[in-house]
Design a protein around this motif. Structure first.
Motif, PDB file in Angstrom:
ATOM      1  N   GLU A  11       0.836  -1.201   0.000  1.00 46.97           N
ATOM      2  CA  GLU A  11       0.000   0.000   0.000  1.00 46.97           C
ATOM      3  C   GLU A  11       0.876   1.259   0.000  1.00 46.97           C
ATOM      4  O   GLU A  11       0.588   2.232  -0.711  1.00 46.97           O
ATOM      5  CB  GLU A  11      -0.931   0.001   1.202  1.00 46.97           C
TER       6      GLU A  11
ATOM      7  N   LYS B 239      -6.811  -0.908  -2.980  1.00 46.89           N
ATOM      8  CA  LYS B 239      -7.603  -2.009  -2.424  1.00 46.89           C
ATOM      9  C   LYS B 239      -6.858  -3.340  -2.603  1.00 46.89           C
ATOM     10  O   LYS B 239      -6.765  -4.144  -1.671  1.00 46.89           O
ATOM     11  CB  LYS B 239      -8.963  -2.055  -3.135  1.00 46.89           C
ATOM     12  N   GLN B 240      -6.306  -3.540  -3.795  1.00 44.19           N
ATOM     13  CA  GLN B 240      -5.543  -4.767  -4.052  1.00 44.19           C
ATOM     14  C   GLN B 240      -4.285  -4.813  -3.188  1.00 44.19           C
ATOM     15  O   GLN B 240      -3.930  -5.862  -2.650  1.00 44.19           O
ATOM     16  CB  GLN B 240      -5.181  -4.867  -5.541  1.00 44.19           C
TER      17      GLN B 240
ATOM     18  N   ARG C 275      -3.853  -3.462  -0.249  1.00 40.52           N
ATOM     19  CA  ARG C 275      -4.250  -3.777   1.136  1.00 40.52           C
ATOM     20  C   ARG C 275      -4.484  -5.271   1.298  1.00 40.52           C
ATOM     21  O   ARG C 275      -4.109  -5.858   2.321  1.00 40.52           O
ATOM     22  CB  ARG C 275      -5.503  -2.992   1.516  1.00 40.52           C
ATOM     23  N   LYS C 276      -5.122  -5.901   0.309  1.00 37.03           N
ATOM     24  CA  LYS C 276      -5.335  -7.362   0.366  1.00 37.03           C
ATOM     25  C   LYS C 276      -3.989  -8.092   0.414  1.00 37.03           C
ATOM     26  O   LYS C 276      -3.816  -9.038   1.176  1.00 37.03           O
ATOM     27  CB  LYS C 276      -6.118  -7.828  -0.855  1.00 37.03           C
ATOM     28  N   ILE C 277      -3.071  -7.647  -0.408  1.00 33.87           N
ATOM     29  CA  ILE C 277      -1.729  -8.269  -0.438  1.00 33.87           C
ATOM     30  C   ILE C 277      -1.063  -8.106   0.927  1.00 33.87           C
ATOM     31  O   ILE C 277      -0.505  -9.065   1.483  1.00 33.87           O
ATOM     32  CB  ILE C 277      -0.878  -7.663  -1.563  1.00 33.87           C
ATOM     33  N   ASP C 278      -1.107  -6.898   1.476  1.00 37.62           N
ATOM     34  CA  ASP C 278      -0.488  -6.650   2.777  1.00 37.62           C
ATOM     35  C   ASP C 278      -1.148  -7.448   3.888  1.00 37.62           C
ATOM     36  O   ASP C 278      -0.467  -7.982   4.770  1.00 37.62           O
ATOM     37  CB  ASP C 278      -0.523  -5.149   3.108  1.00 37.62           C
ATOM     38  N   GLN C 279      -2.473  -7.584   3.853  1.00 41.21           N
ATOM     39  CA  GLN C 279      -3.186  -8.354   4.869  1.00 41.21           C
ATOM     40  C   GLN C 279      -2.837  -9.843   4.776  1.00 41.21           C
ATOM     41  O   GLN C 279      -2.650 -10.497   5.799  1.00 41.21           O
ATOM     42  CB  GLN C 279      -4.711  -8.183   4.706  1.00 41.21           C
ATOM     43  N   ALA C 280      -2.722 -10.346   3.564  1.00 40.60           N
ATOM     44  CA  ALA C 280      -2.383 -11.767   3.369  1.00 40.60           C
ATOM     45  C   ALA C 280      -0.961 -12.070   3.861  1.00 40.60           C
ATOM     46  O   ALA C 280      -0.666 -13.187   4.275  1.00 40.60           O
ATOM     47  CB  ALA C 280      -2.525 -12.129   1.893  1.00 40.60           C
TER      48      ALA C 280
ATOM     49  N   GLU D 173       0.758 -10.632  -8.816  1.00 41.42           N
ATOM     50  CA  GLU D 173      -0.070  -9.490  -8.397  1.00 41.42           C
ATOM     51  C   GLU D 173       0.792  -8.261  -8.123  1.00 41.42           C
ATOM     52  O   GLU D 173       0.425  -7.144  -8.494  1.00 41.42           O
ATOM     53  CB  GLU D 173      -0.885  -9.850  -7.159  1.00 41.42           C
TER      54      GLU D 173
ATOM     55  N   ARG E  81      -8.566   1.262  -6.829  1.00 46.93           N
ATOM     56  CA  ARG E  81      -8.561  -0.197  -7.037  1.00 46.93           C
ATOM     57  C   ARG E  81      -7.187  -0.787  -6.727  1.00 46.93           C
ATOM     58  O   ARG E  81      -7.084  -1.863  -6.119  1.00 46.93           O
ATOM     59  CB  ARG E  81      -8.977  -0.521  -8.472  1.00 46.93           C
TER      60      ARG E  81
END
Length: 185
Positions: A83, A175-176, A178-183, A139, A172
């Motif tokens: 992010e 958002k992607q 953040r998903k990568i960082d959360q995973a 990604e 967008r």
């Protein structure tokens, strides 16, 4: 170790260099004009940068330093690495659009300074290796190349998206990211 005063003088000189390029154009970029804009003597400028080429490489290094500092600031504010990268790259550099003569000169300068370029490549490679260790490499590369393309289209003012499309694209990508960082947690 370089003194704070010397670092500040170098920064003033590199900032003046960018200002001269942007306001007067690359053909007017002389060491004399940069010294005048930076409010230093030509000898003072030459103490820090022995040639126009060295001065331009100093501008590149200063830009890298500022980007790294901003990236660290985002991380310190609690953003994840991906992010923070998107936020950094999504910043608009509208005032930093160089004319084609300047771009060609910088490219030829870089071609002639292989060690300088290799060091930059090494740093970028290490940075992206670190990012991709924490994410799906495909990604991460999709985000990187989307941002690279956006920056190029804006820099050269060719094929750039409308502002609402740009904003939606950045949202967008964030958002992607953040998903990568959360995973990765």
């Amino acid at each position: 170790m370089v003194s704070t005063k010397a670092l500040e003088t170098r920064r003033r000189i590199t900032d003046a260099t960018v200002q001269v390029m942007l306001t007067q154009g690359f053909p007017q970029l002389t060491l004399e004009e940069v010294a005048k804009q930076a409010n230093v003597s030509k000898g003072g400028l030459l103490y820090h940068f022995s040639s126009k080429e060295e001065l331009l490489m100093g501008v590149i290094e200063e830009q890298e330093r500022r980007q790294f500092q901003q990236y660290q600031t985002y991380l310190g504010q609690g953003f994840g690495p991906m992010e923070a990268f998107v936020m950094l790259q999504a910043q608009r550099d509208e005032e930093f659009c160089l004319d084609i003569d300047t771009v060609l000169f910088l490219l030829s300068l870089l071609k002639e300074n292989a060690a300088f370029v290799e060091e930059r490549k090494k740093q970028v490679h290490q940075f992206f290796d670190h990012l991709m260790e924490q994410a799906d490499p495909v990604e991460a590369m999709m985000i990187r190349f989307t941002l690279d393309g956006l920056k190029m289209s804006e820099h050269f003012q060719f094929g750039q998206p409308a502002s609402d499309v740009r904003q939606a694209l950045i949202e967008r990508l964030l958002k992607q990211a953040r998903k990568i960082d959360q995973a990765a947690k």
